[in-house]
Design a protein around this motif. Structure first.
Motif, PDB file in Angstrom:
ATOM      1  N   VAL A  40       0.831  -1.203   0.000  1.00 33.30           N
ATOM      2  CA  VAL A  40       0.000   0.000   0.000  1.00 33.30           C
ATOM      3  C   VAL A  40       0.865   1.252   0.000  1.00 33.30           C
ATOM      4  CG1 VAL A  40      -1.658   1.324   1.375  1.00 33.30           C
ATOM      5  CG2 VAL A  40      -1.985  -1.131   1.031  1.00 33.30           C
ATOM      6  N   HIS A  41       1.962   1.215   0.723  1.00 35.07           N
ATOM      7  CA  HIS A  41       2.891   2.351   0.738  1.00 35.07           C
ATOM      8  C   HIS A  41       3.464   2.583  -0.656  1.00 35.07           C
ATOM      9  CE1 HIS A  41       6.002   5.119   2.006  1.00 35.07           C
ATOM     10  NE2 HIS A  41       6.934   4.314   1.514  1.00 35.07           N
ATOM     11  N   GLU A  42       3.854   1.496  -1.320  1.00 32.98           N
ATOM     12  CA  GLU A  42       4.470   1.605  -2.642  1.00 32.98           C
ATOM     13  C   GLU A  42       3.467   2.062  -3.699  1.00 32.98           C
ATOM     14  OE1 GLU A  42       6.382  -1.314  -6.071  1.00 32.98           O
ATOM     15  OE2 GLU A  42       6.146  -2.064  -4.033  1.00 32.98           O
ATOM     16  N   LYS A  43       2.273   1.478  -3.682  1.00 33.11           N
ATOM     17  CA  LYS A  43       1.284   1.744  -4.735  1.00 33.11           C
ATOM     18  C   LYS A  43       0.491   3.028  -4.496  1.00 33.11           C
ATOM     19  CE  LYS A  43       1.594  -2.100  -7.275  1.00 33.11           C
ATOM     20  NZ  LYS A  43       1.866  -2.099  -8.732  1.00 33.11           N
ATOM     21  N   SER A  44       0.161   3.303  -3.238  1.00 33.79           N
ATOM     22  CA  SER A  44      -0.730   4.432  -2.939  1.00 33.79           C
ATOM     23  C   SER A  44      -0.053   5.568  -2.191  1.00 33.79           C
ATOM     24  CB  SER A  44      -1.939   3.940  -2.134  1.00 33.79           C
ATOM     25  OG  SER A  44      -2.697   3.019  -2.882  1.00 33.79           O
ATOM     26  N   GLY A  45       1.150   5.328  -1.682  1.00 27.49           N
ATOM     27  CA  GLY A  45       1.891   6.395  -1.014  1.00 27.49           C
ATOM     28  C   GLY A  45       1.498   6.657   0.425  1.00 27.49           C
ATOM     29  N   TYR A  46       0.627   5.801   0.991  1.00 22.84           N
ATOM     30  CA  TYR A  46       0.261   5.996   2.394  1.00 22.84           C
ATOM     31  C   TYR A  46       1.407   5.545   3.302  1.00 22.84           C
ATOM     32  CZ  TYR A  46      -4.481   6.708   0.692  1.00 22.84           C
ATOM     33  OH  TYR A  46      -5.588   7.195   0.032  1.00 22.84           O
ATOM     34  N   PRO A  47       1.552   6.170   4.492  1.00 19.96           N
ATOM     35  CA  PRO A  47       2.661   5.810   5.382  1.00 19.96           C
ATOM     36  C   PRO A  47       2.620   4.335   5.770  1.00 19.96           C
ATOM     37  CG  PRO A  47       1.597   7.839   6.114  1.00 19.96           C
ATOM     38  CD  PRO A  47       0.712   7.269   5.034  1.00 19.96           C
ATOM     39  N   GLU A  48       3.782   3.763   5.953  1.00 20.19           N
ATOM     40  CA  GLU A  48       3.862   2.377   6.400  1.00 20.19           C
ATOM     41  C   GLU A  48       3.331   2.276   7.827  1.00 20.19           C
ATOM     42  OE1 GLU A  48       7.573   0.333   5.582  1.00 20.19           O
ATOM     43  OE2 GLU A  48       8.074   1.891   4.115  1.00 20.19           O
ATOM     44  N   LEU A  49       2.707   1.145   8.120  1.00 17.14           N
ATOM     45  CA  LEU A  49       2.119   0.940   9.445  1.00 17.14           C
ATOM     46  C   LEU A  49       3.156   0.383  10.411  1.00 17.14           C
ATOM     47  CD1 LEU A  49      -1.329  -0.624   8.445  1.00 17.14           C
ATOM     48  CD2 LEU A  49      -0.784   1.777   8.917  1.00 17.14           C
ATOM     49  N   ASP A  50       2.960   0.688  11.684  1.00 16.46           N
ATOM     50  CA  ASP A  50       3.858   0.255  12.753  1.00 16.46           C
ATOM     51  C   ASP A  50       3.035  -0.489  13.791  1.00 16.46           C
ATOM     52  OD1 ASP A  50       5.600  -0.056  14.872  1.00 16.46           O
ATOM     53  OD2 ASP A  50       6.306   2.023  14.843  1.00 16.46           O
ATOM     54  N   GLU A  51       3.425  -1.713  14.089  1.00 19.18           N
ATOM     55  CA  GLU A  51       2.674  -2.509  15.075  1.00 19.18           C
ATOM     56  C   GLU A  51       2.666  -1.872  16.458  1.00 19.18           C
ATOM     57  OE1 GLU A  51       6.862  -4.405  14.994  1.00 19.18           O
ATOM     58  OE2 GLU A  51       5.485  -3.377  13.638  1.00 19.18           O
ATOM     59  N   SER A  64      -8.574   2.484   3.433  1.00 21.14           N
ATOM     60  CA  SER A  64      -9.118   1.131   3.498  1.00 21.14           C
ATOM     61  C   SER A  64      -9.279   0.533   2.108  1.00 21.14           C
ATOM     62  CB  SER A  64     -10.464   1.151   4.222  1.00 21.14           C
ATOM     63  OG  SER A  64     -11.010  -0.151   4.313  1.00 21.14           O
ATOM     64  N   LEU A  65      -9.703   1.345   1.149  1.00 20.03           N
ATOM     65  CA  LEU A  65      -9.858   0.861  -0.225  1.00 20.03           C
ATOM     66  C   LEU A  65      -8.520   0.388  -0.792  1.00 20.03           C
ATOM     67  CD1 LEU A  65     -12.302   3.497  -1.763  1.00 20.03           C
ATOM     68  CD2 LEU A  65     -12.807   1.113  -1.208  1.00 20.03           C
ATOM     69  N   ALA A  66      -7.459   1.093  -0.460  1.00 17.40           N
ATOM     70  CA  ALA A  66      -6.131   0.697  -0.934  1.00 17.40           C
ATOM     71  C   ALA A  66      -5.736  -0.658  -0.361  1.00 17.40           C
ATOM     72  CB  ALA A  66      -5.101   1.759  -0.549  1.00 17.40           C
TER      73      ALA A  66
END
Length: 315
Positions: free
Chosen positions: A210-221, A237-239
């Motif tokens: 999702v980060h690569e394709k949509s540019g949203y920040p990577e998630l952190d557990e 969510s759609l991404a």
């Protein structure tokens, strides 16, 4: 002679590539089951408790999508970014809101729900043991070489199943339950949120894509609230939905030599049950001895194929 060898190598490469392309079999459209497979009791009980029915819930989410042109436009845009047919995303949304939750009066109201998590302080843990500490145990060292989020969290999930699930380790007994239910659902087991009802562990797996394709920040557990915000906000969510579906299609092509992109009931089924890579490999093993076993839709995917003309009309 050198030119001849070069031409021969090129020709063999083309033949090999063509052979590989031919090996991928397109899964037929429609349902393999004449009747809908059994619906799980939990879904039946949840629907009865809401004093509604599956037919009413289906009609509600279908009608909401029919009138929410802005959301459908975003679905199309996101699907294009991940190179999938938007009907796969429509199928996932309809399936989740028919069998797992009831649609809100307006699907966009998820924005309001998402905002409510901004001030909440909670974490992913089990009986005080944070997930960051848990995955630093030596049992998870086999996952240290994994570089992308999907491979990393899939490896950790496998370690959970083999070592900890239902077992006593270092004096602590762990529940005989899924990794996602034990560590990643701080409110109650089985909790999923958003348009696609995405599980937090699944979101962590798909974070890099999702980060690569949509540019949203990577998630952190270590930031549970941020993970929930991501899967609750419709655009984000759609991404994640698109990434999950794209992964399922790729897994079946890579491991089972099957193209499921023309069967929304199968992609909806995999969106519902998860583990597309493991299931694709299992199917490949079944077909290795000859014959042809097709992937089958479950109750959830069966509905999508059964209602496909209505759902395609939404697009």
């Amino acid at each position: 002679m050198q030119r001849f060898l070069l031409a021969l190598v090129t020709t063999l490469g083309l033949v090999f590539a063509a052979g590989n392309a031919m090996a991928v079999t397109k899964v037929p459209a429609g349902n393999r089951n004449a009747e809908q497979p059994a619906i799980p009791g939990a879904s039946v009980r949840r629907t009865k408790a809401g004093k509604t029915s599956f037919d009413l819930k289906y009609e509600k989410v279908r009608d909401l999508l029919a009138t929410d042109k802005k959301l459908v436009s975003k679905i199309k845009e996101t699907a294009s970014r991940y190179n999938i047919d938007p009907i796969h995303m429509i199928g996932a949304i309809v399936g989740e809101h028919t069998y797992n939750v009831d649609a809100y009066d307006r699907l966009q109201s998820y924005y309001v729900k998402a905002a409510s998590y901004a001030g909440n302080v909670f974490d992913f843990s089990y009986k005080g043991e944070k997930i960051s500490d848990f995955v630093n145990r030596p049992e998870f060292s086999v996952c240290s070489s994994k570089t992308d989020s999907y491979a990393l969290w899939t490896c950790r999930d496998e370690v959970w199943q083999k070592v900890f699930q239902g077992e006593s380790v270092d004096g602590r007994t762990y529940p005989d339950n899924r990794f996602s239910a034990v560590f990643f659902q701080p409110f109650y087991a089985g909790q999923t949120f958003g348009l696609g009802q995405i599980n937090p562990l699944t979101a962590l797996m798909m974070s890099d894509t999702v980060h690569e394709k949509s540019g949203y920040p990577e998630l952190d557990e270590n930031d549970a609230a941020d993970v929930y915000r991501a899967i609750m906000q419709p655009d984000v969510s759609l991404a994640f939905m698109a990434a999950i579906i794209r992964k399922a299609i790729d897994d079946y092509r890579e491991y089972a030599d099957m193209d499921i992109s023309g069967n929304p009931g199968i992609t909806a089924t995999l969106f519902n049950i998860g583990d597309s890579q493991r299931r694709a490999r299992a199917l490949a093993r079944k077909n290795a001895s000859g014959g042809r076993v097709w992937p089958e839709e479950n109750y959830y995917g069966w509905l999508i194929n059964d209602k496909l003309p209505e759902l395609e009309a939404l697009l």
